[in-house]
Design a protein around this motif. Structure first.
Motif, PDB file in Angstrom:
ATOM      1  N   LEU A   4      59.297  92.154 -55.706  1.00 32.46           N
ATOM      2  CA  LEU A   4      60.506  91.684 -55.055  1.00 32.46           C
ATOM      3  C   LEU A   4      60.178  90.665 -53.970  1.00 32.46           C
ATOM      4  O   LEU A   4      59.097  90.714 -53.364  1.00 32.46           O
ATOM      5  CB  LEU A   4      61.270  92.862 -54.451  1.00 32.46           C
ATOM      6  N   PRO A   5      61.106  89.741 -53.700  1.00 26.05           N
ATOM      7  CA  PRO A   5      60.870  88.767 -52.626  1.00 26.05           C
ATOM      8  C   PRO A   5      60.636  89.468 -51.295  1.00 26.05           C
ATOM      9  O   PRO A   5      61.210  90.525 -51.025  1.00 26.05           O
ATOM     10  CB  PRO A   5      62.165  87.948 -52.595  1.00 26.05           C
ATOM     11  N   GLU A   6      59.806  88.861 -50.471  1.00 28.51           N
ATOM     12  CA  GLU A   6      59.508  89.444 -49.160  1.00 28.51           C
ATOM     13  C   GLU A   6      60.791  89.651 -48.359  1.00 28.51           C
ATOM     14  O   GLU A   6      61.638  88.773 -48.260  1.00 28.51           O
ATOM     15  CB  GLU A   6      58.564  88.526 -48.383  1.00 28.51           C
ATOM     16  N   GLY A   7      60.924  90.848 -47.815  1.00 32.13           N
ATOM     17  CA  GLY A   7      62.083  91.167 -47.002  1.00 32.13           C
ATOM     18  C   GLY A   7      63.269  91.708 -47.778  1.00 32.13           C
ATOM     19  O   GLY A   7      64.251  92.133 -47.177  1.00 32.13           O
ATOM     20  N   TRP A   8      63.178  91.716 -49.112  1.00 29.58           N
ATOM     21  CA  TRP A   8      64.299  92.158 -49.946  1.00 29.58           C
ATOM     22  C   TRP A   8      64.051  93.531 -50.554  1.00 29.58           C
ATOM     23  O   TRP A   8      64.715  93.928 -51.502  1.00 29.58           O
ATOM     24  CB  TRP A   8      64.561  91.139 -51.051  1.00 29.58           C
ATOM     25  N   THR A   9      63.092  94.252 -50.021  1.00 26.22           N
ATOM     26  CA  THR A   9      62.857  95.623 -50.462  1.00 26.22           C
ATOM     27  C   THR A   9      63.737  96.561 -49.649  1.00 26.22           C
ATOM     28  O   THR A   9      64.566  96.113 -48.866  1.00 26.22           O
ATOM     29  CB  THR A   9      61.379  95.988 -50.303  1.00 26.22           C
ATOM     30  N   VAL A  10      63.554  97.850 -49.813  1.00 23.26           N
ATOM     31  CA  VAL A  10      64.437  98.825 -49.170  1.00 23.26           C
ATOM     32  C   VAL A  10      63.840  99.297 -47.853  1.00 23.26           C
ATOM     33  O   VAL A  10      62.637  99.513 -47.752  1.00 23.26           O
ATOM     34  CB  VAL A  10      64.662 100.024 -50.116  1.00 23.26           C
ATOM     35  N   PRO A  11      64.661  99.455 -46.799  1.00 22.02           N
ATOM     36  CA  PRO A  11      64.151 100.021 -45.541  1.00 22.02           C
ATOM     37  C   PRO A  11      63.527 101.394 -45.758  1.00 22.02           C
ATOM     38  O   PRO A  11      63.834 102.084 -46.729  1.00 22.02           O
ATOM     39  CB  PRO A  11      65.411 100.118 -44.670  1.00 22.02           C
ATOM     40  N   THR A  12      62.660 101.776 -44.846  1.00 20.70           N
ATOM     41  CA  THR A  12      61.906 103.025 -45.007  1.00 20.70           C
ATOM     42  C   THR A  12      62.658 104.259 -44.522  1.00 20.70           C
ATOM     43  O   THR A  12      62.153 105.362 -44.623  1.00 20.70           O
ATOM     44  CB  THR A  12      60.567 102.935 -44.253  1.00 20.70           C
ATOM     45  N   SER A  13      63.860 104.103 -43.989  1.00 19.17           N
ATOM     46  CA  SER A  13      64.599 105.258 -43.481  1.00 19.17           C
ATOM     47  C   SER A  13      65.093 106.125 -44.636  1.00 19.17           C
ATOM     48  O   SER A  13      65.140 105.695 -45.784  1.00 19.17           O
ATOM     49  CB  SER A  13      65.790 104.806 -42.644  1.00 19.17           C
ATOM     50  N   ASP A  14      65.455 107.355 -44.320  1.00 19.01           N
ATOM     51  CA  ASP A  14      65.971 108.275 -45.340  1.00 19.01           C
ATOM     52  C   ASP A  14      67.482 108.450 -45.203  1.00 19.01           C
ATOM     53  O   ASP A  14      68.032 109.490 -45.537  1.00 19.01           O
ATOM     54  CB  ASP A  14      65.267 109.631 -45.247  1.00 19.01           C
ATOM     55  N   LEU A  15      68.156 107.417 -44.698  1.00 22.82           N
ATOM     56  CA  LEU A  15      69.612 107.465 -44.658  1.00 22.82           C
ATOM     57  C   LEU A  15      70.172 107.401 -46.079  1.00 22.82           C
ATOM     58  O   LEU A  15      69.551 106.815 -46.969  1.00 22.82           O
ATOM     59  CB  LEU A  15      70.158 106.282 -43.845  1.00 22.82           C
ATOM     60  N   PRO A  16      71.330 107.982 -46.326  1.00 18.17           N
ATOM     61  CA  PRO A  16      71.936 107.869 -47.659  1.00 18.17           C
ATOM     62  C   PRO A  16      72.149 106.410 -48.036  1.00 18.17           C
ATOM     63  O   PRO A  16      72.526 105.582 -47.211  1.00 18.17           O
ATOM     64  CB  PRO A  16      73.268 108.611 -47.501  1.00 18.17           C
ATOM     65  N   ASP A  17      71.874 106.096 -49.288  1.00 18.15           N
ATOM     66  CA  ASP A  17      72.057 104.747 -49.812  1.00 18.15           C
ATOM     67  C   ASP A  17      72.133 104.840 -51.334  1.00 18.15           C
ATOM     68  O   ASP A  17      72.123 105.947 -51.900  1.00 18.15           O
ATOM     69  CB  ASP A  17      70.915 103.832 -49.373  1.00 18.15           C
ATOM     70  N   LEU A  18      72.179 103.698 -51.988  1.00 20.55           N
ATOM     71  CA  LEU A  18      72.245 103.652 -53.443  1.00 20.55           C
ATOM     72  C   LEU A  18      70.844 103.664 -54.041  1.00 20.55           C
ATOM     73  O   LEU A  18      69.926 103.027 -53.520  1.00 20.55           O
ATOM     74  CB  LEU A  18      73.007 102.402 -53.890  1.00 20.55           C
ATOM     75  N   HIS A  19      70.705 104.375 -55.156  1.00 14.79           N
ATOM     76  CA  HIS A  19      69.428 104.514 -55.853  1.00 14.79           C
ATOM     77  C   HIS A  19      69.659 104.417 -57.354  1.00 14.79           C
ATOM     78  O   HIS A  19      70.797 104.419 -57.827  1.00 14.79           O
ATOM     79  CB  HIS A  19      68.782 105.865 -55.518  1.00 14.79           C
ATOM     80  N   LEU A  20      68.557 104.339 -58.102  1.00 16.58           N
ATOM     81  CA  LEU A  20      68.603 104.262 -59.554  1.00 16.58           C
ATOM     82  C   LEU A  20      67.946 105.493 -60.163  1.00 16.58           C
ATOM     83  O   LEU A  20      66.881 105.925 -59.704  1.00 16.58           O
ATOM     84  CB  LEU A  20      67.869 103.013 -60.046  1.00 16.58           C
ATOM     85  N   VAL A  21      68.580 106.035 -61.195  1.00 15.75           N
ATOM     86  CA  VAL A  21      68.003 107.142 -61.952  1.00 15.75           C
ATOM     87  C   VAL A  21      68.122 106.792 -63.430  1.00 15.75           C
ATOM     88  O   VAL A  21      69.228 106.608 -63.943  1.00 15.75           O
ATOM     89  CB  VAL A  21      68.726 108.475 -61.683  1.00 15.75           C
ATOM     90  N   GLN A  22      66.979 106.680 -64.103  1.00 21.85           N
ATOM     91  CA  GLN A  22      66.986 106.385 -65.538  1.00 21.85           C
ATOM     92  C   GLN A  22      66.562 107.630 -66.328  1.00 21.85           C
ATOM     93  O   GLN A  22      65.596 108.305 -65.964  1.00 21.85           O
ATOM     94  CB  GLN A  22      66.034 105.235 -65.880  1.00 21.85           C
ATOM     95  N   PHE A  23      67.312 107.897 -67.395  1.00 23.54           N
ATOM     96  CA  PHE A  23      67.028 109.036 -68.259  1.00 23.54           C
ATOM     97  C   PHE A  23      66.313 108.564 -69.518  1.00 23.54           C
ATOM     98  O   PHE A  23      66.294 107.371 -69.831  1.00 23.54           O
ATOM     99  CB  PHE A  23      68.325 109.768 -68.598  1.00 23.54           C
ATOM    100  N   ASP A  24      65.711 109.512 -70.247  1.00 22.41           N
ATOM    101  CA  ASP A  24      64.965 109.141 -71.445  1.00 22.41           C
ATOM    102  C   ASP A  24      65.819 109.162 -72.708  1.00 22.41           C
ATOM    103  O   ASP A  24      65.300 108.980 -73.814  1.00 22.41           O
ATOM    104  CB  ASP A  24      63.725 110.030 -71.622  1.00 22.41           C
TER     105      ASP A  24
END
Length: 218
Positions: A47-67
């Protein structure tokens, strides 16, 4: 009515941006999100520098992929783990709301193939990520469970955005129009609950968008 239909067509384009594609070959696990195409188990994108996710554990959006295609009880399993399903994207993947620790807790579960962050880079069009324009007309799609009013206040007070309109979309999302400087897009995309940012009046692949909505992929 005409303005409403135009507004919703823009939303359809925004959602195409983050992974709504026509079904590929069986067992093709390639995610197409925000201009990236990758099988997350094989190799995650740089990912471009600075466009990754912050390190905090606050609620946010995530991805879950199934098989495999979503089995009965999958939504209940996600909710029991503390994650709220927000949107399906092809293939076999859900955008979910919750804490990173709750998402990581799914790793190793039966039928869960991969989990990862819904990074800010995935939420913004590639052509916008490097914008330096002083004023952009953008549409911001926000997960309603994140507290839309608070997100809008932050965009206005901390990032110089001028709100130009808002309306709900489906049962879990809301779209808000803003005038915003290009150098603020990364910060806005990093706000918990921001689902997508798109330049307003982006030409829409309307026929494909309609097909995706009908198929239940949007």
């Amino acid at each position: 009515m005409k303005q409403t239909m135009k507004f919703l067509s823009l939303v359809a384009t925004m959602m195409l941006l983050i992974g709504a594609t026509l079904a590929g070959q069986p067992d093709d696990f390639t995610l197409r999100i925000g201009g990236f195409a990758f099988d997350p188990v094989v190799s995650e994108p740089e990912l471009p520098e600075g466009w990754t996710v912050p390190t905090s554990d606050l609620p946010d959006l995530h991805l879950v992929q199934f098989d495999q295609a979503t089995a009965a009880g999958t939504m209940e399993m996600l909710r029991a783990a503390g994650l709220e399903p927000v949107q399906y994207i092809h293939p076999y993947t859900y955008i979910v709301w919750g804490r990173g620790s709750e998402r990581i807790g799914l790793n190793g579960r039966q039928t869960v193939r991969w989990t990862g962050d819904f990074a800010p880079a995935f939420r913004v069009q590639p052509g916008l990520r490097s914008s330096t324009q002083s004023e952009l007309q953008v549409d911001v799609l926000i997960y309603r469970g994140s507290g839309v009013d608070q997100v809008l206040d932050i965009i206005s007070s901390s990032h110089g955005g001028t709100l130009t309109g808002r309306m709900p979309f489906q049962d879990k999302l809301e779209i808000a129009g803003f005038t915003l400087a290009g150098d603020q897009l990364r910060a806005v995309a990093s706000l918990p609950g921001v689902y997508s940012v798109q330049r307003r009046n982006q030409p829409a692949a309307r026929a494909e968008a309609a097909a995706q909505i009908s198929a239940g992929n949007l």
